[in-house]
Design a protein around this motif. Structure first.
Motif: not given
Length: 177
Positions: A58-75
């Motif tokens: 659960s942590f891995a899935a939530a972190a991966a999805l959050s990190l995906f959106f975070t990286s796109i937004t930062v870029g």
């Protein structure tokens, strides 16, 4: 308001750079900054994804999805804002250019670190683990300013972006359970 933030940013980076620099802190913050790298975050996510147990997955899935959106937004924000880094703008700045891309705002390292910290805090009932992750995320943010590659407002924005996506993904995943 923007001018006051800009003045504070410049003064803070120069103060830290000129008054607080030591060889020991140089090495410490070089190490700390890597805790916010994409490689570190992906390593944690992959490591926990393959770890047995539903909580880790659960942590891995939530972190991966959050990190995906975070990286796109930062870029995207970096592309449109195009803020130059402190070492490109400030005279007499002794920076250590570790883990930098072209633009400064917001801090991607800080965003990634706070994404992981907020995800941990939202998925665990262990406050000690949450405190440890938030402490590490804060050290990443401090390292980026100390090394002269970000302004304080860059890391503050990164922390907000990373935390925000962790919260949004957490509630999205709760709704799908």
């Amino acid at each position: 308001m923007i001018q006051k933030i800009t003045e504070f940013d410049k003064a803070a980076v120069l103060y830290i750079n000129n008054r607080l620099r030591t060889r020991v802190l140089d090495y410490f913050f070089i190490g700390a900054t890597y805790l916010g790298s994409d490689v570190f975050a992906l390593g944690v996510i992959l490591g926990l994804f393959f770890f047995p147990g539903r909580n880790f997955n659960s942590f891995a899935a939530a972190a991966a999805l959050s990190l995906f959106f975070t990286s796109i937004t930062v870029g995207v924000v970096k592309f449109f804002v195009k803020r130059k880094r402190p070492f490109e703008k400030l005279i007499n700045l002794n920076s250590i250019k570790i883990g930098v891309d072209q633009f400064s705002f917001p801090s991607g390292h800080t965003a990634a670190a706070f994404t992981l910290a907020a995800t941990v805090a939202l998925l665990t009932s262990n406050s000690l683990i949450s405190i440890i992750y938030y402490t590490l995320a804060t050290l990443v943010a401090m390292s980026r300013v100390y090394l002269g590659v970000h302004y304080p407002s860059d890391v503050a924005a990164g922390a907000v972006v990373g935390t925000s996506y962790a919260v949004v993904v957490h509630f999205m995943m709760l709704g799908s359970v």
